[in-house]
Write an enzyme that holds these catalytic residues in place. Structure first.
Site, PDB file in Angstrom:
ATOM      1  N   TYR A 181     -78.990  -0.222 -66.514  1.00 30.72           N
ATOM      2  CA  TYR A 181     -80.288   0.302 -66.091  1.00 30.72           C
ATOM      3  C   TYR A 181     -81.410  -0.488 -66.797  1.00 30.72           C
ATOM      4  O   TYR A 181     -81.163  -1.140 -67.813  1.00 30.72           O
ATOM      5  CB  TYR A 181     -80.357   1.807 -66.441  1.00 30.72           C
ATOM      6  N   ASN A 183     -83.761  -0.182 -68.935  1.00 26.63           N
ATOM      7  CA  ASN A 183     -84.072  -0.219 -70.374  1.00 26.63           C
ATOM      8  C   ASN A 183     -82.832  -0.265 -71.268  1.00 26.63           C
ATOM      9  O   ASN A 183     -82.920  -0.068 -72.460  1.00 26.63           O
ATOM     10  CB  ASN A 183     -84.971   0.961 -70.757  1.00 26.63           C
ATOM     11  N   LYS A 184     -81.672  -0.570 -70.685  1.00 23.82           N
ATOM     12  CA  LYS A 184     -80.473  -0.683 -71.514  1.00 23.82           C
ATOM     13  C   LYS A 184     -80.416  -2.067 -72.186  1.00 23.82           C
ATOM     14  O   LYS A 184     -81.263  -2.910 -71.912  1.00 23.82           O
ATOM     15  CB  LYS A 184     -79.225  -0.407 -70.666  1.00 23.82           C
ATOM     16  N   ASN A 185     -79.394  -2.298 -73.024  1.00 23.83           N
ATOM     17  CA  ASN A 185     -79.402  -3.542 -73.813  1.00 23.83           C
ATOM     18  C   ASN A 185     -79.365  -4.799 -72.948  1.00 23.83           C
ATOM     19  O   ASN A 185     -79.945  -5.819 -73.318  1.00 23.83           O
ATOM     20  CB  ASN A 185     -78.247  -3.549 -74.819  1.00 23.83           C
TER      21      ASN A 185
END
Ligand SMILES: *Cc1c(COP(=O)(O)O)cnc(C)c1O
Length: 390
Positions: A181, A183-185
């Protein structure tokens, strides 16, 4: 005070991703195809497991993991109350019931004693969440699995890149789901992946993710020749596209560098916030590599203001924050359906009410970070609080 708003999380998209997306668009192959396969191979090499399949989200990956295990109506899946509500929703989508257990007060991770105690004859699986990027104790998780004969589905939405005892999360013989998604790493805008343990499960995942068809679209329409396909069960539409994978294949090689950068910011926050009335993240044990996804602090009672007031004060100073999370048991659907008394899950409730997450991403500058620290110092400094209440 900062002039521009500092966003809490920010994707790092470079020219290589943009060129790769354009390449997909120009190639005419924009759906699921060779780039998805390449990304799956790269993920497989990264986590040391060859059977990785990409899907449209981590929620879809968790759901499909449970479907392949035959989890459905009449079953229970034990999950921590402190997680993103998607973990619970995925269980509910199968027809099974999400059973919420409390978490460790310090780490915020699932309380494995409580999880084991919650096992009933209806329990099919436990879904530990590697919350914030901190791995759950995998020897204890797998010992419950082996002793109690239940499945483990790891929600590793935060934990791509995390390791436990030198082994990547995703390589512990369970079904493990990742999220890409925004804003994931690493990100593919929307997307997820599942480590499938064996090729039979991987094939099943592939088919369930694409209408239940016996051969994937890529095989069907490639130049290998026309193949008839058959629906062997009513599948879903959870496939990832090549345009999404185009991002992933350039993001993944930077992940380790980004985690190192996140760790630097993390350690600097730890140092600079030590004197404030905040409980800082639990120390990272030596035997784990933390994926450093979310830096969350908890406001202590002696701070003299509520967490929501603190969020507002930070926002006023142009600092974006997050709350990870409001516990699943505090969302009206789960709270009301099960009549859950928040005090029955005291640690998850306490964390829900006091936690806030500070900006942390690979593009955060030292000036950004100092702005966050200074805003917190200004809001939380004793003299200031005295003045405010006077
Ligand atoms: C983000 C997240 C998910 C869901 O990921 P999607 O890819 O958005 O479906 C699941 N669990 C946790 C803990 C998450 O943070």
């Amino acid at each position: 005070m900062r002039k521009e708003f500092l966003v809490f999380g920010k994707p790092a998209i470079e020219e290589a991703e943009i060129a790769e997306v354009v390449d997909s668009l120009r190639s005419g192959w924009i759906g699921s195809g060779p780039k998805v396969q390449r990304f799956e191979q790269m993920l497989g090499e990264y986590v040391g497991e060859s059977e990785v399949r990409c899907v449209s989200s981590c929620t879809a990956a968790l759901f499909l993991a449970m479907k392949t295990l035959g989890i459905g109506a009449g079953h229970e899946v034990i999950i921590p109350a402190m997680t993103f509500v998607a973990s619970a929703n995925a269980v509910e989508h199968t027809g099974a019931k999400a059973i919420l257990v409390d978490v460790d007060p310090e780490t915020g991770l699932i309380d494995l004693d409580a999880a084991e105690a919650a096992i009933t004859p209806r329990t099919k699986a436990i879904m530990p969440v590697h919350l914030w990027g901190l791995p759950v104790e995998m020897d204890r998780v797998n010992s419950i699995r082996d002793r109690c004969g239940i499945e483990i589905i790891e929600d590793a939405a935060h934990a791509l890149g995390a390791e436990w005892n030198g082994r990547p999360i995703g390589s512990f013989d369970n079904l493990t789901a990742y999220s890409f998604y925004v804003n994931k790493n690493i990100t593919t805008i929307e997307g997820g992946a599942l480590v499938a343990r064996d090729s039979g499960t991987a094939t099943r995942i592939e088919q369930l993710a694409l209408h239940g068809l016996s051969a994937g679209a890529w095989q069907r329409f490639s130049d290998a020749g026309f193949k008839h396909y058959e629906a062997t069960e009513p599948g879903y539409k959870f496939n990832m596209t090549d345009v999404q994978a185009a991002l992933g294949i350039h993001q993944l090689p930077r992940l380790d560098r980004w985690i190192d950068r996140r760790a630097e910011i993390w350690d600097s926050y730890d140092r600079d916030l030590a004197d404030l009335p905040l409980t800082l993240p639990a120390a990272v044990p030596d035997h784990v590599r933390h994926a450093r996804h979310i830096y969350q602090v908890r406001l202590r009672p002696d701070a003299g203001l509520t967490r929501d007031q603190l969020l507002e004060e930070l926002h006023r100073r142009n600092i974006g924050t997050g709350v990870h999370y409001r516990g699943v048991h505090l969302h009206p659907y789960y709270r009301d359906r099960d009549g859950i008394d928040p005090s029955s899950l005291p640690n998850a409730t306490e964390i829900s009410e006091t936690t806030l997450s500070l900006p942390l991403h690979s593009l955060l500058t030292e000036k950004d970070r100092v702005d966050v620290v200074e805003a917190l110092q200004e809001i939380l400094a004793q003299p200031q609080r005295g003045r405010r209440s006077a």
